[in-house]
Scaffold this motif. Structure first.
Motif, PDB file in Angstrom:
ATOM      1  N   HIS A 727       0.830  -1.209   0.000  1.00 14.54           N
ATOM      2  CA  HIS A 727       0.000   0.000   0.000  1.00 14.54           C
ATOM      3  C   HIS A 727       0.866   1.261   0.000  1.00 14.54           C
ATOM      4  O   HIS A 727       0.530   2.250   0.643  1.00 14.54           O
ATOM      5  CB  HIS A 727      -0.974   0.001   1.177  1.00 14.54           C
ATOM      6  CG  HIS A 727      -2.124  -0.948   0.983  1.00 14.54           C
ATOM      7  ND1 HIS A 727      -3.323  -0.838   1.644  1.00 14.54           N
ATOM      8  CD2 HIS A 727      -2.252  -2.051   0.184  1.00 14.54           C
ATOM      9  CE1 HIS A 727      -4.130  -1.819   1.255  1.00 14.54           C
ATOM     10  NE2 HIS A 727      -3.491  -2.570   0.379  1.00 14.54           N
ATOM     11  N   THR A 728       1.993   1.191  -0.692  1.00 17.51           N
ATOM     12  CA  THR A 728       2.785   2.394  -0.983  1.00 17.51           C
ATOM     13  C   THR A 728       2.991   2.455  -2.485  1.00 17.51           C
ATOM     14  O   THR A 728       2.897   1.447  -3.185  1.00 17.51           O
ATOM     15  CB  THR A 728       4.152   2.373  -0.282  1.00 17.51           C
ATOM     16  OG1 THR A 728       4.914   1.250  -0.756  1.00 17.51           O
ATOM     17  CG2 THR A 728       3.996   2.275   1.225  1.00 17.51           C
ATOM     18  N   PHE A 729       3.258   3.661  -2.990  1.00 18.60           N
ATOM     19  CA  PHE A 729       3.505   3.844  -4.412  1.00 18.60           C
ATOM     20  C   PHE A 729       4.973   3.549  -4.708  1.00 18.60           C
ATOM     21  O   PHE A 729       5.872   4.174  -4.121  1.00 18.60           O
ATOM     22  CB  PHE A 729       3.150   5.263  -4.852  1.00 18.60           C
ATOM     23  CG  PHE A 729       1.672   5.560  -4.777  1.00 18.60           C
ATOM     24  CD1 PHE A 729       0.763   4.782  -5.477  1.00 18.60           C
ATOM     25  CD2 PHE A 729       1.197   6.591  -3.989  1.00 18.60           C
ATOM     26  CE1 PHE A 729      -0.600   5.039  -5.419  1.00 18.60           C
ATOM     27  CE2 PHE A 729      -0.164   6.862  -3.918  1.00 18.60           C
ATOM     28  CZ  PHE A 729      -1.064   6.087  -4.628  1.00 18.60           C
ATOM     29  N   LEU A 730       5.225   2.608  -5.608  1.00 19.94           N
ATOM     30  CA  LEU A 730       6.592   2.170  -5.867  1.00 19.94           C
ATOM     31  C   LEU A 730       7.443   3.271  -6.487  1.00 19.94           C
ATOM     32  O   LEU A 730       8.663   3.279  -6.329  1.00 19.94           O
ATOM     33  CB  LEU A 730       6.579   0.950  -6.800  1.00 19.94           C
ATOM     34  CG  LEU A 730       6.037  -0.352  -6.202  1.00 19.94           C
ATOM     35  CD1 LEU A 730       6.138  -1.480  -7.217  1.00 19.94           C
ATOM     36  CD2 LEU A 730       6.794  -0.731  -4.941  1.00 19.94           C
ATOM     37  N   SER A 731       6.829   4.198  -7.219  1.00 13.65           N
ATOM     38  CA  SER A 731       7.613   5.213  -7.918  1.00 13.65           C
ATOM     39  C   SER A 731       8.265   6.207  -6.972  1.00 13.65           C
ATOM     40  O   SER A 731       9.328   6.746  -7.267  1.00 13.65           O
ATOM     41  CB  SER A 731       6.740   5.963  -8.926  1.00 13.65           C
ATOM     42  OG  SER A 731       5.637   6.552  -8.277  1.00 13.65           O
ATOM     43  N   ASP A 732       7.634   6.456  -5.802  1.00 10.79           N
ATOM     44  CA  ASP A 732       8.225   7.458  -4.893  1.00 10.79           C
ATOM     45  C   ASP A 732       8.199   7.048  -3.433  1.00 10.79           C
ATOM     46  O   ASP A 732       8.695   7.780  -2.570  1.00 10.79           O
ATOM     47  CB  ASP A 732       7.530   8.811  -5.064  1.00 10.79           C
ATOM     48  CG  ASP A 732       6.021   8.740  -4.815  1.00 10.79           C
ATOM     49  OD1 ASP A 732       5.560   7.755  -4.217  1.00 10.79           O
ATOM     50  OD2 ASP A 732       5.317   9.689  -5.229  1.00 10.79           O
ATOM     51  N   GLY A 733       7.605   5.871  -3.110  1.00  8.96           N
ATOM     52  CA  GLY A 733       7.614   5.389  -1.739  1.00  8.96           C
ATOM     53  C   GLY A 733       6.575   6.011  -0.831  1.00  8.96           C
ATOM     54  O   GLY A 733       6.530   5.694   0.358  1.00  8.96           O
ATOM     55  N   THR A 734       5.724   6.894  -1.364  1.00 11.46           N
ATOM     56  CA  THR A 734       4.712   7.510  -0.526  1.00 11.46           C
ATOM     57  C   THR A 734       3.569   6.535  -0.272  1.00 11.46           C
ATOM     58  O   THR A 734       3.344   5.581  -1.020  1.00 11.46           O
ATOM     59  CB  THR A 734       4.158   8.786  -1.184  1.00 11.46           C
ATOM     60  OG1 THR A 734       3.622   8.463  -2.467  1.00 11.46           O
ATOM     61  CG2 THR A 734       5.268   9.817  -1.354  1.00 11.46           C
ATOM     62  N   VAL A 735       2.823   6.782   0.806  1.00 14.59           N
ATOM     63  CA  VAL A 735       1.735   5.896   1.198  1.00 14.59           C
ATOM     64  C   VAL A 735       0.541   6.121   0.276  1.00 14.59           C
ATOM     65  O   VAL A 735       0.190   7.253  -0.060  1.00 14.59           O
ATOM     66  CB  VAL A 735       1.334   6.157   2.656  1.00 14.59           C
ATOM     67  CG1 VAL A 735       0.120   5.312   3.044  1.00 14.59           C
ATOM     68  CG2 VAL A 735       2.502   5.844   3.580  1.00 14.59           C
ATOM     69  N   GLY A 736      -0.076   5.024  -0.149  1.00 13.96           N
ATOM     70  CA  GLY A 736      -1.260   5.137  -0.980  1.00 13.96           C
ATOM     71  C   GLY A 736      -1.412   3.949  -1.897  1.00 13.96           C
ATOM     72  O   GLY A 736      -0.481   3.163  -2.099  1.00 13.96           O
TER      73      GLY A 736
END
Length: 858
Positions: A727-736
């Motif tokens: 549940h994090t975005f692989l492109s930037d590591g942010t949660v979502g």
């Protein structure tokens, strides 16, 4: 697909001065005041240049002029002339195979080939290669006679516009340099072995011509301009030249592999001085721990020390012994003794000794390597290189960075390959069950209605295997009509035993009120055909397996019961592990005289866990819910429950296992690894003699499940599960988003008896998050975690994790969000060497050589 519309620089070169090929790597070297270096490689593959000479007369001169004017600024195909082949016989129009020698040539790395000469030629595209042939995407248009030139092509641009010399009104002379504009990979393996923690150079140079051997000093100067300057000796270095003459394709290929492994100035290597630095006075014995040598000042000047303590003992027969000098003493005016860290290891008379040389830790002094092809690679190729030594510091062999197996600057390879065959229904049917592995020949099995298409890894359709073929093959195997006439359409197939076999499932009827459920063991052949090795059947009317949920778990032994993940009762909601006889039972025909019992392991872990386990879950394309591994005296079944499935298992959602909803999820909301003992599965008879506790079928229950998170460790020894990067975005590591590691974990037996376990998370939500509505943004990322599982301890330790590009814009046909569902259940395979593990991801549509892990302890 390659662009066959590009012009071809098809002029034949003048070989008077040979052909020059240049590999240009790129690295940066940062040096500290103490002469310690940090080096980085900046290119995944080197740039490749070709330099050809031409003497052109009449129409060929005009052709050169037209090529330069019309195509001098655009991409063209350039023949790799030093790997030219000649057709051994006439190839008729429509030929899909060219009979040429391709081993150790650029045919292995180039996808486009030219047949013919300067004006009359044909371009064809390669999809498959063997030692003595290449397979084409389509048949040749023309007939090509015996002796026709066949040349691999590189997509290039002119490095600079040609400069020519006019000899007469008809003749001019030109030298043209081309630069490749495509990735310049090689299939050449590294020839480097290791000594200690570093690579070692074992390619002896040609000593016909003089080789330079220069000294360099690094000094530190402190000068305030008013007093006397202070000089400090930092270190000494040597710059040593090697020259190689290589004859024949295999030797040339080996040399190419050497320079690719050294990656320009990046990778260190032990290099012998190739001098007779020590001259023994007595023969060397295998058990000798000391060598007496002619006195040379070694002991007087301090004895063993940095860059002068390791030696190569080389015999005339080519044997090499690497040793460390631990001490030295003077015996008399003419002799000193060298003490070694271990015995010589071989009896070596003086007349069989080639030399004893110092070993010096070095790197290449240049990023550019030139191959001078005096003839085609069946003949002579020469090259030279200079090695620069590391600082003469104590322990430099451990300080000098990048030990064997260390990776390029980027561990991501992201080498995408789209399967060549036509793909109708891009967003739908191809998101079905993905084979858990390819067969032993790399063939890929794709369901197509009531049959299976069998493709080569290059996308060539080898066979459409139908139920009709299967029924006929079973009858032929039995020698009689055993399958009957009321045969149901449909077939299920899955490679087994690491692809050595294929297990097929089909349904017939020979007795009223029951169906014959056939399991057939097939052996794949190189041409895509299949040979029946055994077939057994069990009977039931409404019993398992249910083909809306079926996945064959691989086995790692021929004498263990095969298990199939499926659903066991009417309604297809109760998960069971159906048991099928062992491979050896199939091969011996053990059960071919009768009908086996419908046998299963159930419940799995607990009754409330089997109930609705992964049943009717969105995107469960593999219809699988766990993976099997050998344990300590037993088999073990693991189920990875990711965060998405945990979130699915809540009150109000249908088809939810009560055990997960009520017991597991409240304690482990972010994910868990379930561990379920399967006991001894070596005897199918013993298993089918029991009765499962939850129904009318044969078999037994598994052991109760346990939560095994503490046995899946990260590199620091802490529990790796739950994976908190879900549940994090692989492109930037942010949660979502909702990206998670697939519950379909890939497993593979290693040569040391351990197993690779590969977890894959595809950045589908990350791609959608970055893209416009309804379309993914490129590139699409994925992340893998690689674990080493030890069956004796039943503990898995993470080797590492990498996030890399899975595919990018232009890698395949344009896709929408629906088609991206293909990425959710990728199958991973691991290509392991002594010092690295490369992960390759396979989907129904493509494969990506994804990333590489170092197996060398830093």
């Amino acid at each position: 697909m390659s662009d066959l519309s590009l012009p071809v620089w098809s002029l034949y070169p003048d070989w008077t001065d040979g052909v020059l090929e240049t590999l240009e790597f790129l690295s940066t070297v940062a040096e500290s005041p103490s002469a310690i270096e940090q080096r980085r490689g900046l290119r995944l593959t080197p740039r490749q240049y070709f330099e050809y000479s031409y003497i052109l007369k009449g129409p060929l001169r005009t052709y050169f002029d037209m090529l330069t004017m019309r195509a001098g600024g655009s991409a063209v195909y350039v023949p790799v002339w030093h790997d030219v082949e000649l057709l051994p016989y006439t190839h008729v129009a429509g030929s899909t195979v060219l009979s040429i020698e391709v081993t150790y040539t650029e045919f292995m790395n180039c996808n486009v080939v030219m047949l013919g000469g300067p004006h009359d030629y044909e371009l064809v595209e390669i999809v498959g290669r063997a030692d003595t042939l290449v397979t084409l995407t389509s048949g040749t248009i023309n007939e090509w006679p015996k002796g026709t030139r066949v040349v691999p092509l590189k997509k290039c641009k002119l490095d600079q516009q040609p400069s020519t010399v006019r000899r007469t009104e008809d003749i001019h002379v030109a030298r043209v340099k081309f630069c490749s504009v495509e990735p310049n990979r090689t299939d050449a393996a590294s020839p480097l072995n290791t000594f200690g923690s570093q690579y070692i150079l074992e390619e002896d140079p040609n000593e016909v011509e003089d080789l330079t051997y220069n000294y360099e000093r690094v000094m530190s100067l402190l000068d305030n301009t008013t007093g006397l300057p202070v000089f400090t000796d930092v270190t000494g270095r040597i710059l040593q030249q090697f020259a190689w003459w290589r004859r024949g394709r295999q030797e040339h290929h080996r040399l190419r592999g050497l320079f690719y492994a050294l990656d320009g100035r990046r990778v260190p290597v032990w290099v012998p001085t190739i001098y007779r630095d020590f001259e023994p006075v007595y023969p060397l014995g295998a058990g000798d721990l000391a060598i007496d040598v002619r006195r040379c000042g070694y002991t007087n000047l301090g004895g063993p020390g940095p860059q002068r303590e390791y030696i190569l003992i080389q015999t005339l027969s080519g044997n090499r012994h690497y040793r460390k000098i631990t001490d030295s003493v003077i015996l008399d005016n003419n002799t000193e003794r060298l003490f070694l860290d271990s015995a010589v290891g071989e009896d070596i008379p003086l007349n069989r000794l080639n030399r004893i040389s110092f070993l010096v830790l070095c790197r290449l002094d240049q990023d550019t390597v030139e191959f001078h092809h005096h003839t085609a690679t069946r003949g002579m190729t020469t090259t030279t290189a200079t090695f620069r030594s590391a600082a003469a510091k104590p322990g430099i062999e451990n300080l000098f960075e990048v030990p064997p197996g260390a990776l390029p600057a980027s561990v991501c390879l992201s080498d995408f390959d789209w399967y060549v065959h036509t793909l109708p229904g891009l967003g739908g049917t191809r998101a079905q069950r993905v084979p858990r592995q390819l067969d032993t020949y790399g063939h890929y099995y794709e369901i197509s209605g009531n049959s299976y298409n069998i493709y080569s890894q290059n996308g060539v359709l080898l066979n459409n295997y139908t139920t009709t073929q299967l029924w006929a093959a079973i009858n032929e195997h039995y020698g009689s009509d055993v399958v009957g006439t009321n045969l149901q359409p449909g077939i299920f197939m899955s490679p087994l035993r690491q692809g050595k076999y294929v297990l097929a499932y089909s349904v017939g009827q020979t007795a009223p009120g029951n169906f014959d459920k056939w399991w057939t063991l097939l052996e794949p052949q190189p041409d895509g055909s299949l040979v029946v090795k055994g077939a057994v059947r069990h009977r039931n009317l409404t019993g398992p397996p249910y083909t809306n949920g079926i996945a064959v778990m691989d086995v790692f032994s021929d004498d263990t019961v095969i298990l199939v993940q499926t659903y066991g009762y009417v309604g297809s909601y109760y998960a069971v592990l159906q048991a099928v006889p062992t491979i050896n039972d199939f091969l011996s025909g053990e059960y071919e005289g009768g009908i086996i019992q419908t046998t299963m392991l159930a419940p799995i872990g607990a009754h409330n866990l089997s109930l609705y386990l992964f049943a009717l879950v969105t995107n469960n394309q593999n219809a699988g819910f766990g993976f099997r591994l050998p344990g300590n005296g037993r088999d073990v079944f693991y189920i990875y429950i990711n965060r998405n499935y945990m979130d699915h298992c809540v009150a109000g959602n249908g088809f939810v296992p009560p055990e997960i909803r009520d017991v597991i999820r409240p304690v482990y909301p972010f994910g868990a690894m379930l561990k379920i003992g399967l006991g001894d599965l070596g005897d199918f008879d013993a298993l089918q003699a029991m009765h499962v506790p939850t129904g009318i079928y044969r078999g037994r229950a598994t052991d109760p499940y346990t939560i095994d998170n503490p046995s899946w460790l990260d590199e620091n020894g802490a529990a790796a599960i739950p994976f908190l990067d879900e549940h994090t975005f692989l492109s930037d590591g942010t949660v979502g988003g909702g990206d998670v590691y697939s519950s379909q974990v890939s497993t593979q037996l290693r040569s040391n008896g351990h197993f690779w376990c590969v977890f894959v998370m595809t950045g589908r939500d990350d791609s959608v998050h970055r893209g416009p509505p309804g379309f993914p943004a490129f590139p699409v990322y994925a992340k893998v975690r690689l674990f080493d599982y030890d069956p004796t301890t039943e503990i898995a330790v993470q080797i590492g994790e990498h996030t890399c590009v899975l595919h990018d814009a232009g890698d395949g046909p344009a896709v929408n969000v629906t088609a991206l569902a293909h990425d959710l259940y990728l199958i991973a395979e691991v290509a392991e060497t002594a010092d690295s593990a490369t992960v390759v991801l396979y989907g129904p549509l493509y494969r990506t050589t994804f990333c590489r892990f170092s197996l060398v302890e830093e």
